[in-house]
Each structure stands twice: as C-alpha cells, then as structure tokens.
Design a protein around this motif. Structure first.
Motif, PDB file in Angstrom:
ATOM      1  N   ILE A 250       0.841  -1.203   0.000  1.00  0.00           N
ATOM      2  CA  ILE A 250       0.000   0.000   0.000  1.00  0.00           C
ATOM      3  C   ILE A 250       0.870   1.245   0.000  1.00  0.00           C
ATOM      4  CG2 ILE A 250      -1.724   1.314   1.296  1.00  0.00           C
ATOM      5  CD1 ILE A 250      -2.886  -1.232   0.098  1.00  0.00           C
ATOM      6  N   ASP A 251       1.912   1.242   0.817  1.00  0.00           N
ATOM      7  CA  ASP A 251       2.806   2.393   0.914  1.00  0.00           C
ATOM      8  C   ASP A 251       3.483   2.668  -0.414  1.00  0.00           C
ATOM      9  OD1 ASP A 251       4.090   4.490   2.254  1.00  0.00           O
ATOM     10  OD2 ASP A 251       5.783   3.229   2.804  1.00  0.00           O
ATOM     11  N   ILE A 252       3.920   1.611  -1.091  1.00  0.00           N
ATOM     12  CA  ILE A 252       4.599   1.780  -2.368  1.00  0.00           C
ATOM     13  C   ILE A 252       3.659   2.366  -3.416  1.00  0.00           C
ATOM     14  CG2 ILE A 252       5.616   0.502  -4.300  1.00  0.00           C
ATOM     15  CD1 ILE A 252       6.933  -1.282  -2.174  1.00  0.00           C
ATOM     16  N   LEU A 253       2.402   1.983  -3.388  1.00  0.00           N
ATOM     17  CA  LEU A 253       1.439   2.576  -4.313  1.00  0.00           C
ATOM     18  C   LEU A 253       1.400   4.097  -4.154  1.00  0.00           C
ATOM     19  CD1 LEU A 253      -1.600   0.111  -4.116  1.00  0.00           C
ATOM     20  CD2 LEU A 253      -0.103   0.506  -6.069  1.00  0.00           C
ATOM     21  N   GLY A 254       1.525   4.561  -2.923  1.00  0.00           N
ATOM     22  CA  GLY A 254       1.510   5.994  -2.680  1.00  0.00           C
ATOM     23  C   GLY A 254       2.851   6.662  -2.825  1.00  0.00           C
ATOM     24  N   TYR A 255       3.903   5.862  -2.846  1.00  0.00           N
ATOM     25  CA  TYR A 255       5.259   6.440  -2.877  1.00  0.00           C
ATOM     26  C   TYR A 255       5.600   6.983  -4.249  1.00  0.00           C
ATOM     27  CZ  TYR A 255      10.305   6.813  -2.201  1.00  0.00           C
ATOM     28  OH  TYR A 255      11.592   7.273  -2.124  1.00  0.00           O
ATOM     29  N   ASP A 256       5.074   6.365  -5.283  1.00  0.00           N
ATOM     30  CA  ASP A 256       5.414   6.800  -6.630  1.00  0.00           C
ATOM     31  C   ASP A 256       4.138   7.045  -7.437  1.00  0.00           C
ATOM     32  OD1 ASP A 256       6.781   7.430  -8.911  1.00  0.00           O
ATOM     33  OD2 ASP A 256       7.138   5.354  -9.514  1.00  0.00           O
TER      34      ASP A 256
ATOM     35  N   ILE B 128      -1.823   5.175   6.104  1.00  0.00           N
ATOM     36  CA  ILE B 128      -0.547   5.043   5.382  1.00  0.00           C
ATOM     37  C   ILE B 128      -0.523   5.972   4.177  1.00  0.00           C
ATOM     38  CG2 ILE B 128       0.776   3.461   3.912  1.00  0.00           C
ATOM     39  CD1 ILE B 128      -0.004   1.223   5.907  1.00  0.00           C
ATOM     40  N   LEU B 129      -1.615   6.020   3.422  1.00  0.00           N
ATOM     41  CA  LEU B 129      -1.655   6.875   2.239  1.00  0.00           C
ATOM     42  C   LEU B 129      -1.648   8.354   2.609  1.00  0.00           C
ATOM     43  CD1 LEU B 129      -4.119   4.859   0.001  1.00  0.00           C
ATOM     44  CD2 LEU B 129      -1.666   5.164  -0.353  1.00  0.00           C
ATOM     45  N   LEU B 130      -2.297   8.705   3.714  1.00  0.00           N
ATOM     46  CA  LEU B 130      -2.245  10.100   4.167  1.00  0.00           C
ATOM     47  C   LEU B 130      -0.824  10.482   4.592  1.00  0.00           C
ATOM     48  CD1 LEU B 130      -5.561  10.209   6.229  1.00  0.00           C
ATOM     49  CD2 LEU B 130      -5.117  11.439   4.088  1.00  0.00           C
ATOM     50  N   SER B 131      -0.134   9.577   5.263  1.00  0.00           N
ATOM     51  CA  SER B 131       1.262   9.833   5.635  1.00  0.00           C
ATOM     52  C   SER B 131       2.130   9.961   4.396  1.00  0.00           C
ATOM     53  CB  SER B 131       1.790   8.711   6.526  1.00  0.00           C
ATOM     54  OG  SER B 131       1.154   8.704   7.778  1.00  0.00           O
ATOM     55  N   ARG B 132       1.877   9.110   3.423  1.00  0.00           N
ATOM     56  CA  ARG B 132       2.645   9.193   2.184  1.00  0.00           C
ATOM     57  C   ARG B 132       2.391  10.519   1.485  1.00  0.00           C
ATOM     58  NH1 ARG B 132       6.905   8.653   1.257  1.00  0.00           N
ATOM     59  NH2 ARG B 132       6.805   6.655   2.340  1.00  0.00           N
TER      60      ARG B 132
ATOM     61  N   LYS C  31      -3.922  14.476   9.630  1.00  0.00           N
ATOM     62  CA  LYS C  31      -5.040  13.668   9.147  1.00  0.00           C
ATOM     63  C   LYS C  31      -4.785  12.183   9.400  1.00  0.00           C
ATOM     64  CE  LYS C  31      -6.973  16.443   5.337  1.00  0.00           C
ATOM     65  NZ  LYS C  31      -7.284  16.414   3.884  1.00  0.00           N
ATOM     66  N   ALA C  32      -3.547  11.750   9.147  1.00  0.00           N
ATOM     67  CA  ALA C  32      -3.207  10.341   9.379  1.00  0.00           C
ATOM     68  C   ALA C  32      -3.346   9.985  10.854  1.00  0.00           C
ATOM     69  CB  ALA C  32      -1.788  10.065   8.899  1.00  0.00           C
ATOM     70  N   ARG C  33      -2.860  10.869  11.739  1.00  0.00           N
ATOM     71  CA  ARG C  33      -2.952  10.602  13.178  1.00  0.00           C
ATOM     72  C   ARG C  33      -4.416  10.521  13.628  1.00  0.00           C
ATOM     73  NH1 ARG C  33      -3.711  14.487  16.331  1.00  0.00           N
ATOM     74  NH2 ARG C  33      -2.472  15.974  15.103  1.00  0.00           N
ATOM     75  N   ARG C  34      -5.224  11.462  13.169  1.00  0.00           N
ATOM     76  CA  ARG C  34      -6.636  11.455  13.567  1.00  0.00           C
ATOM     77  C   ARG C  34      -7.359  10.228  13.026  1.00  0.00           C
ATOM     78  NH1 ARG C  34      -5.614  16.936  12.712  1.00  0.00           N
ATOM     79  NH2 ARG C  34      -6.415  16.888  10.576  1.00  0.00           N
ATOM     80  N   GLN C  35      -6.990   9.802  11.832  1.00  0.00           N
ATOM     81  CA  GLN C  35      -7.579   8.591  11.264  1.00  0.00           C
ATOM     82  C   GLN C  35      -7.247   7.378  12.128  1.00  0.00           C
ATOM     83  OE1 GLN C  35      -9.569   7.758   8.880  1.00  0.00           O
ATOM     84  NE2 GLN C  35      -9.179   5.573   8.744  1.00  0.00           N
ATOM     85  N   LEU C  36      -6.015   7.279  12.577  1.00  0.00           N
ATOM     86  CA  LEU C  36      -5.608   6.162  13.436  1.00  0.00           C
ATOM     87  C   LEU C  36      -6.261   6.254  14.811  1.00  0.00           C
ATOM     88  CD1 LEU C  36      -1.855   6.007  12.393  1.00  0.00           C
ATOM     89  CD2 LEU C  36      -3.560   4.226  11.974  1.00  0.00           C
ATOM     90  N   GLU C  37      -6.301   7.454  15.372  1.00  0.00           N
ATOM     91  CA  GLU C  37      -6.938   7.616  16.686  1.00  0.00           C
ATOM     92  C   GLU C  37      -8.416   7.218  16.624  1.00  0.00           C
ATOM     93  OE1 GLU C  37      -4.224  11.379  18.353  1.00  0.00           O
ATOM     94  OE2 GLU C  37      -6.115  11.745  17.288  1.00  0.00           O
TER      95      GLU C  37
END
Length: 325
Positions: free
Chosen positions: A67-73, A107-111, A139-145
C-alpha cells in the motif's frame, strides 16, 4: 517509512524476493481493482496466522508495504494520491469493520505528507511545504486515533502510528510509551521496532546509543522465540536504512554480538536471503573468517539485491584470504 524495491534476483535462490513480489502484485491488483473482500481475506490470513516470509519477516508487513509503495510513486502527480485516497475510502465504505482499510488510509495520508515535504533533510525543506506536510500527518494521526478501537488489534496500527509520531516529532516519553504499548500487544511484530530505530537514529536527531537501546529492548522482548536474532535484524535495518556501513567498522557497534544474532536468526530461518546478509555484514566488519564461513554456506547462491555494485567481489576476495584457511 520503509520502502522496499521489489526486484527479482538475477541469479541464486530468490524465495524471499519472489514471495515478496507476489504479495505486492496481489495487493496492488486487488486494491486498484476495488476487490476489497480479497484484500481483507489476505490481511486476515496474514494477521491471524502471523505468517512469515522465508526470511522470517511478517507477510502482514509486506501487505502494508505494498500500500505504501502505491503511494510512494504516484506518477509524480498529486492527483494520483487523491485517487488512491478515494479508493481506500471506498474500501472503508464497503467494509466499515475492516482493520486494514483504516490502516491503509492512514498510510496513504502519511505518504501524501511526505510527497509534499520531499525526501531531503529538514533544513533543505522549503518553508512553504511544512504546513501541508503537517496537515496530512495530522489527518493520518486522527484517522488512526478514530479507528483504534477497531484496528489496533492489527499490530501494524502501532507501526503506522509510530511513523506518524516520528514525523510529528512527538516528545520522547510519549513516543516510548507508544512503543511499549505496541511491543506489549505483539512483541514479535518487528516493524514497530524498525520505525523506532529510524526515529532514534542520528538522521532524526537521535544517536547510535539510542539506536542500540531500541535494539536491546527488542531483543529482550523477542528472546523467548528468537534468541538474540534481533541483534542481526535490528542492525541490518539500521545499516541499510539509516546509518550506513561506516558505523560497522571500529568500536561503535559490537560485531561479535551481531554475528551471534545472525547465527540465531539463520538457525531459525535458514534462507539464502539471510545468509547473504550475514556474509555482507561480516565483510563490512572486516571479519575474514566469518565472511569465509558465510560464503561457504552460500556455495555460490549470491542474491545480487543484497549487494551494492561490485561489493560482492571484494568480499569474496576477503573470504578467500589464505591466512584464514
């Protein structure tokens, strides 16, 4: 974040690489096709079975790396990131009890945050990029929380939150408390320790001593099943991702302890991927006798992905040093 290059070895034993590539291909296809039921079936199997690759890494980690790689490039285009985020929202809408969907969204928000920031060190980041970076990390933190009650039984929830904590520069006591919570819930999920190693490294304002303490903590948490194998895993990650080879010559790192860790690791997971790493570490540490032993164990099964440039040739010369015979 950890970004793996899923390349096939051109020669030698390739079980680790081919299995990792297979996970990536399956996750990518299912995600882009909107086959969310299949994604959850894969993640549930990896999570519930705690299944490993031949080298002993969790397949669940590889799932989220995909998933991370999809967002990395994203084709160098922020619109691609928006499209990926819309796709994961569809996953959440279709499967609101899916642990993996919420984690994938974070993960995608962090990316996205790091897409805005860029890959350089902090002083090189233009000031106008920081607000967007912090906006998406928030946004990523709030999504996880918001999803903790559903998703934190998946150990990667903690790895993702630790990654956000690193990016947001949480106070050390707060970061360490989160790591303790992660390790208590699932002590053998190595990705949480890897994120902590990155956070404690000099590149993020830490030190070699702080890295050592994280690795020793992880060894203590994983010793019942892994022996001292995490000395090898932890410093392997540290050398390749955050420290570089220069710290493995001289007195800054205890090579005999790492070598003993490789012996435990290879006893448990005798895959050529691990043995290639052992040979490389022994060579970098200028331990000719152990380099010779590792190359003898490989018997020509070199995995090029483990070696940079023509490094393997110099290490083979070290292994063939007549004084070691």
């Amino acid at each position: 974040m950890i970004i793996l290059a899923f390349l096939f070895a051109t020669s030698g034993h390739a079980d680790e690489i081919s299995e990792t590539q297979g996970i990536f291909d399956n996750v990518k296809a299912a995600f882009l096709d909107g086959n969310f039921k299949e994604l959850d079936q894969i993640a549930d199997e990896y999570r519930n079975g705690k299944t490993r690759t031949p080298s002993g890494l969790w397949k669940l980690t590889k799932f989220y790396n995909a998933i991370d790689i999809l967002g990395y490039d994203p084709a160098g285009d922020e619109q691609s990131l928006y499209r990926l985020e819309e796709q994961v929202k569809k996953w959440i809408d279709e499967a609101p009890e899916s642990k993996s969907a919420y984690i994938a969204y974070a993960i995608l928000l962090s990316r996205h945050a790091f897409f805005i920031r860029g890959d350089g060190y902090a002083p090189s980041v233009p000031p106008e990029r920081w607000p967007g970076y912090l906006k998406y990390l928030g946004k990523a933190r709030r999504q996880l929380e918001a999803s903790k009650a559903i998703a934190s039984s998946d150990p990667h929830w903690y790895a993702a939150m630790l990654d956000v904590a690193n990016g947001e520069n949480w106070p050390e006591a707060k970061f360490d408390a989160l790591l303790d919570e992660a390790a208590t819930k699932e002590p053998y999920y190595y990705q949480s320790y890897f994120v902590a190693i990155r956070h404690k490294s000099p590149m993020w304002g830490g030190s070699l001593d702080a890295v050592r303490k994280v690795i020793e903590y992880a060894v203590a948490m994983t010793k019942p099943e892994d022996g001292i194998g995490f000395y090898a895993r932890g410093y392997w990650y540290a050398m390749d991702e955050v420290l570089g080879a220069r710290h493995f010559r001289g007195s800054t790192v205890d090579w005999p302890q790492i070598n003993a860790g490789f012996e435990d690791l290879i006893k448990q997971y005798p895959d050529d991927w691990n043995i290639n790493a052992w040979a490389r570490f022994a060579c970098v540490s200028l331990d000719a006798s152990t380099t010779q032993k590792a190359f003898a164990r490989l018997d020509g099964r070199i995995i090029p992905r483990q070696w940079k440039g023509d490094m393997v040739h110099g290490c083979q010369e070290l292994a063939s040093d007549d004084s070691q015979k």
